[in-house]
Design an enzyme around this catalytic site. Structure first.
Site, PDB file in Angstrom:
ATOM      1  N   CYS A   1      13.190  16.716  56.534  1.00 27.40           N
ATOM      2  CA  CYS A   1      13.709  16.620  57.906  1.00 27.40           C
ATOM      3  C   CYS A   1      12.606  16.824  58.940  1.00 27.40           C
ATOM      4  CB  CYS A   1      14.746  17.717  58.167  1.00 27.40           C
ATOM      5  SG  CYS A   1      16.113  17.749  57.005  1.00 27.40           S
ATOM      6  N   SER A   2      12.713  16.118  60.064  1.00 29.06           N
ATOM      7  CA  SER A   2      11.882  16.467  61.224  1.00 29.06           C
ATOM      8  C   SER A   2      12.441  17.770  61.792  1.00 29.06           C
ATOM      9  CB  SER A   2      11.945  15.356  62.267  1.00 29.06           C
ATOM     10  OG  SER A   2      13.280  15.174  62.706  1.00 29.06           O
TER      11      SER A   2
ATOM     12  N   HIS B   1       9.461  16.599  66.671  1.00 30.18           N
ATOM     13  CA  HIS B   1      10.320  15.549  67.235  1.00 30.18           C
ATOM     14  C   HIS B   1      11.100  16.081  68.443  1.00 30.18           C
ATOM     15  CE1 HIS B   1      12.864  12.128  67.551  1.00 30.18           C
ATOM     16  NE2 HIS B   1      13.774  12.418  66.632  1.00 30.18           N
TER      17      HIS B   1
ATOM     18  N   LYS C   1       7.939  14.214  61.308  1.00 31.58           N
ATOM     19  CA  LYS C   1       8.064  15.231  60.254  1.00 31.58           C
ATOM     20  C   LYS C   1       7.162  16.431  60.491  1.00 31.58           C
ATOM     21  CE  LYS C   1       9.366  17.344  57.629  1.00 31.58           C
ATOM     22  NZ  LYS C   1       8.604  18.521  57.547  1.00 31.58           N
TER      23      LYS C   1
ATOM     24  N   CYS D   1      17.186   9.402  70.580  1.00 33.15           N
ATOM     25  CA  CYS D   1      15.796   9.700  70.188  1.00 33.15           C
ATOM     26  C   CYS D   1      14.841   8.568  70.577  1.00 33.15           C
ATOM     27  CB  CYS D   1      15.714   9.951  68.691  1.00 33.15           C
ATOM     28  SG  CYS D   1      16.861  11.221  68.140  1.00 33.15           S
TER      29      CYS D   1
HETATM   30  N1  COA Z   1      10.071  20.999  58.448  1.00 25.37           N
HETATM   31  C1  COA Z   1       9.267  21.998  58.000  1.00 25.37           C
HETATM   32  N2  COA Z   1       9.530  23.311  58.186  1.00 25.37           N
HETATM   33  C2  COA Z   1      10.651  23.600  58.868  1.00 25.37           C
HETATM   34  C3  COA Z   1      11.524  22.617  59.369  1.00 25.37           C
HETATM   35  C4  COA Z   1      11.196  21.275  59.129  1.00 25.37           C
HETATM   36  N3  COA Z   1      11.987  20.292  59.564  1.00 25.37           N
HETATM   37  N4  COA Z   1      12.538  23.206  60.021  1.00 25.37           N
HETATM   38  C5  COA Z   1      12.321  24.537  59.942  1.00 25.37           C
HETATM   39  N5  COA Z   1      11.190  24.781  59.248  1.00 25.37           N
HETATM   40  C6  COA Z   1      10.629  26.087  58.891  1.00 25.37           C
HETATM   41  C7  COA Z   1      10.497  27.018  60.078  1.00 25.37           C
HETATM   42  O1  COA Z   1       9.209  26.933  60.654  1.00 25.37           O
HETATM   43  C8  COA Z   1      10.743  28.364  59.433  1.00 25.37           C
HETATM   44  O2  COA Z   1       9.555  28.761  58.771  1.00 25.37           O
HETATM   45  P1  COA Z   1       9.085  30.296  58.782  1.00 25.37           P
HETATM   46  O3  COA Z   1      10.199  31.056  58.076  1.00 25.37           O
HETATM   47  O4  COA Z   1       7.795  30.274  58.033  1.00 25.37           O
HETATM   48  O5  COA Z   1       8.969  30.662  60.227  1.00 25.37           O
HETATM   49  C9  COA Z   1      11.773  28.054  58.365  1.00 25.37           C
HETATM   50  O6  COA Z   1      11.597  26.670  58.033  1.00 25.37           O
HETATM   51  C10 COA Z   1      13.211  28.301  58.795  1.00 25.37           C
HETATM   52  O7  COA Z   1      13.345  27.745  60.091  1.00 25.37           O
HETATM   53  P2  COA Z   1      14.745  27.629  60.846  1.00 25.37           P
HETATM   54  O8  COA Z   1      14.450  27.276  62.263  1.00 25.37           O
HETATM   55  O9  COA Z   1      15.552  28.869  60.560  1.00 25.37           O
HETATM   56  O10 COA Z   1      15.394  26.404  60.094  1.00 25.37           O
HETATM   57  P3  COA Z   1      16.847  25.886  60.277  1.00 25.37           P
HETATM   58  O11 COA Z   1      17.514  26.026  58.949  1.00 25.37           O
HETATM   59  O12 COA Z   1      17.512  26.475  61.472  1.00 25.37           O
HETATM   60  O13 COA Z   1      16.615  24.334  60.602  1.00 25.37           O
HETATM   61  C11 COA Z   1      16.758  22.071  59.917  1.00 25.37           C
HETATM   62  C12 COA Z   1      16.158  23.460  59.636  1.00 25.37           C
HETATM   63  C13 COA Z   1      16.189  21.092  58.899  1.00 25.37           C
HETATM   64  C14 COA Z   1      18.261  22.117  59.799  1.00 25.37           C
HETATM   65  C15 COA Z   1      16.326  21.646  61.352  1.00 25.37           C
HETATM   66  O14 COA Z   1      14.925  21.554  61.419  1.00 25.37           O
HETATM   67  C16 COA Z   1      16.954  20.316  61.750  1.00 25.37           C
HETATM   68  O15 COA Z   1      18.099  20.272  62.171  1.00 25.37           O
HETATM   69  N6  COA Z   1      16.218  19.218  61.624  1.00 25.37           N
HETATM   70  C17 COA Z   1      16.739  17.894  61.948  1.00 25.37           C
HETATM   71  C18 COA Z   1      16.593  17.594  63.400  1.00 25.37           C
HETATM   72  C19 COA Z   1      17.264  16.299  63.748  1.00 25.37           C
HETATM   73  O16 COA Z   1      18.327  15.972  63.257  1.00 25.37           O
HETATM   74  N7  COA Z   1      16.655  15.528  64.655  1.00 25.37           N
HETATM   75  C20 COA Z   1      17.178  14.277  65.091  1.00 25.37           C
HETATM   76  C21 COA Z   1      16.842  13.253  64.111  1.00 25.37           C
HETATM   77  S1  COA Z   1      17.602  11.692  64.415  1.00 25.37           S
END
Ligand code: COA
Length: 388
Positions: free
Chosen positions: A210-211, A336, A332, A87
């Protein structure tokens, strides 16, 4: 060593960009930056681009050449190199461009960062991100990035009394800032209640700690500072550049609540700039998870170790606080796209120092810092910037 300035910036909208290809994203960010700087293709000496895992996300490697091609420069044979550091890939690409100008080798360098993460499903995105962790000691056992940062958060809560509410307040602040950023993935404010009660991803981190998974690209034009006036009267000087590394796996760290790579990179950057943490007016820090912002403000020396949570309670880091953090919305809320993040942070710092940040513009900000982390803290790169 020569001084280096940013003379052009470009960024795409961040989000789920189904209607744009990987190639289109970088071409859009790069051409915006080139137009902003007012340079011609023939003036570009070299290009560096950060991308963490384009091979797994979109099936495309060899992105150094792709970027030169997408920009329409393939016939000019400009050297173009991809830089990878998870990242932190974007920040590292900036540092390579910076060093190449500081050394006297180049005068004008285009830096880009990009990632298109939504072309794969959620499980594949999580597995791809986990390649930045230690495969043998972490990922093999099923550890994901939310899980690694959850361990840091749990330890921070145990050691310093940091609360889930303080974590949630980081998300509330960054969503409030992101709502003011036209390029952000999530342009919506959230309440503390929503953040506190969001689905748990890895305790104590919920969805809103989470981002997200993001597509996007960003670009900077770097120039030898003594030549910058030829192109613009709003050049922003890079006054410090620092990089640090640490063990890949969390268990190898002296203290998992402290990112020593950040501490080392900050020390180097502050020394080069001839300043201390007290001179920083605002910062873009790597808030891939809310706990990461709390650790960052401690490790950058803005507050004492363990007092990051209290700083959030005291509203020090809000837009009108004494040290605004993540005015862009941070990872956030702005999003990202991993390889683009380090470059995008410097786009925000440049916009603030130029007075072009519109609804999120800070008053009298003179010195800004960008802090970009790879993995759970095995790589860190920091740049300090000041209006010329
Ligand atoms: N912040 C805010 N809203 C989020 C979000 C986040 N991080 N991630 C998803 N959403 C929202 C989506 O917009 C969606 O909203 P909607 O229903 O109104 O359209 C809803 O939450 C579900 O989204 P979805 O894509 O199904 O979520 P998910 O469960 O597949 O993924 C996480 C959620 C947190 C697991 C994913 O965002 C993630 O893996 N984040 C971490 C990324 C990471 O690790 N990056 C590297 C860092 S070192």
């Amino acid at each position: 060593m020569r001084e280096v300035a940013v003379i052009g910036i470009g960024i795409t909208k961040f989000g789920e960009l189904w209607d744009k290809s990987f190639r289109q994203l970088i071409a859009e960010a790069g051409s915006k930056a080139i137009l902003d700087a007012g340079i011609e293709g023939k003036e570009i000496d070299e290009m560096y681009v950060g991308s963490m895992s384009s091979g797994r996300f979109v099936g495309q490697e060899h992105v150094g050449a792709l970027v030169a091609d997408a920009a329409g420069f393939s016939h000019m044979h400009i050297p173009s190199t991809r830089v990878e550091g998870a990242c932190a890939s974007g920040g590292l690409a900036v540092r390579q461009g910076y060093l190449s100008i500081a050394s006297g080798m180049n005068d004008i360098v285009v830096v880009g960062g990009m990632e298109k993460m939504n072309d794969v499903g959620g499980n594949d995105a999580t597995a791809t991100l986990a390649t930045a962790a230690d495969q043998e000691w972490e990922a093999f056992f099923g550890t994901t990035f939310p899980a690694l940062y959850a361990m840091i958060a749990t330890r921070h809560m145990h050691e310093y009394g940091t609360t889930k509410e303080q974590l949630a307040q980081v998300a509330v602040k960054n969503h409030a800032n992101g709502a003011k950023n036209p390029y952000a993935q999530y342009r919506r404010e959230i309440t503390l209640e929503l953040a506190m009660n969001a689905t748990t991803v890895a305790y104590p981190l919920g969805l809103l700690d989470c981002s997200p998974v993001t597509d996007g690209a960003a670009s900077l034009i770097l120039c030898a500072a003594d030549k910058a006036k030829k192109y613009t009267d709003k050049a922003i000087k890079i006054i410090g550049s620092g990089q640090g590394s640490d063990s890949l796996a969390l268990h190898g760290r002296r203290d998992i609540c402290t990112l020593d790579a950040t501490v080392h990179a900050a020390k180097t950057a502050y020394k080069q700039a001839g300043i201390t943490s007290k001179d920083i007016d605002f910062a873009e820090v790597h808030d891939c998870f809310t706990i990461a912002e709390i650790c960052a403000i401690e490790d950058l020396g803005f507050v004492k170790k363990g007092e990051g949570g209290k700083a959030i309670d005291n509203k020090i880091t809000t837009l009108d606080g004494s040290l605004p953090v993540n005015t862009s919305g941070g990872l956030k809320s702005k999003g990202h796209p991993v390889g683009a993040t380090g470059v995008a942070q410097m786009v925000e710092v440049t916009q603030q120092l130029r007075g072009e940040a519109e609804a999120r513009q800070l008053k009298d900000a003179k010195i800004g810092l960008a802090h970009n982390v790879g993995g759970s803290g095995a790589t860190c790169v920091i740049h300090i910037m000041e209006a010329m």
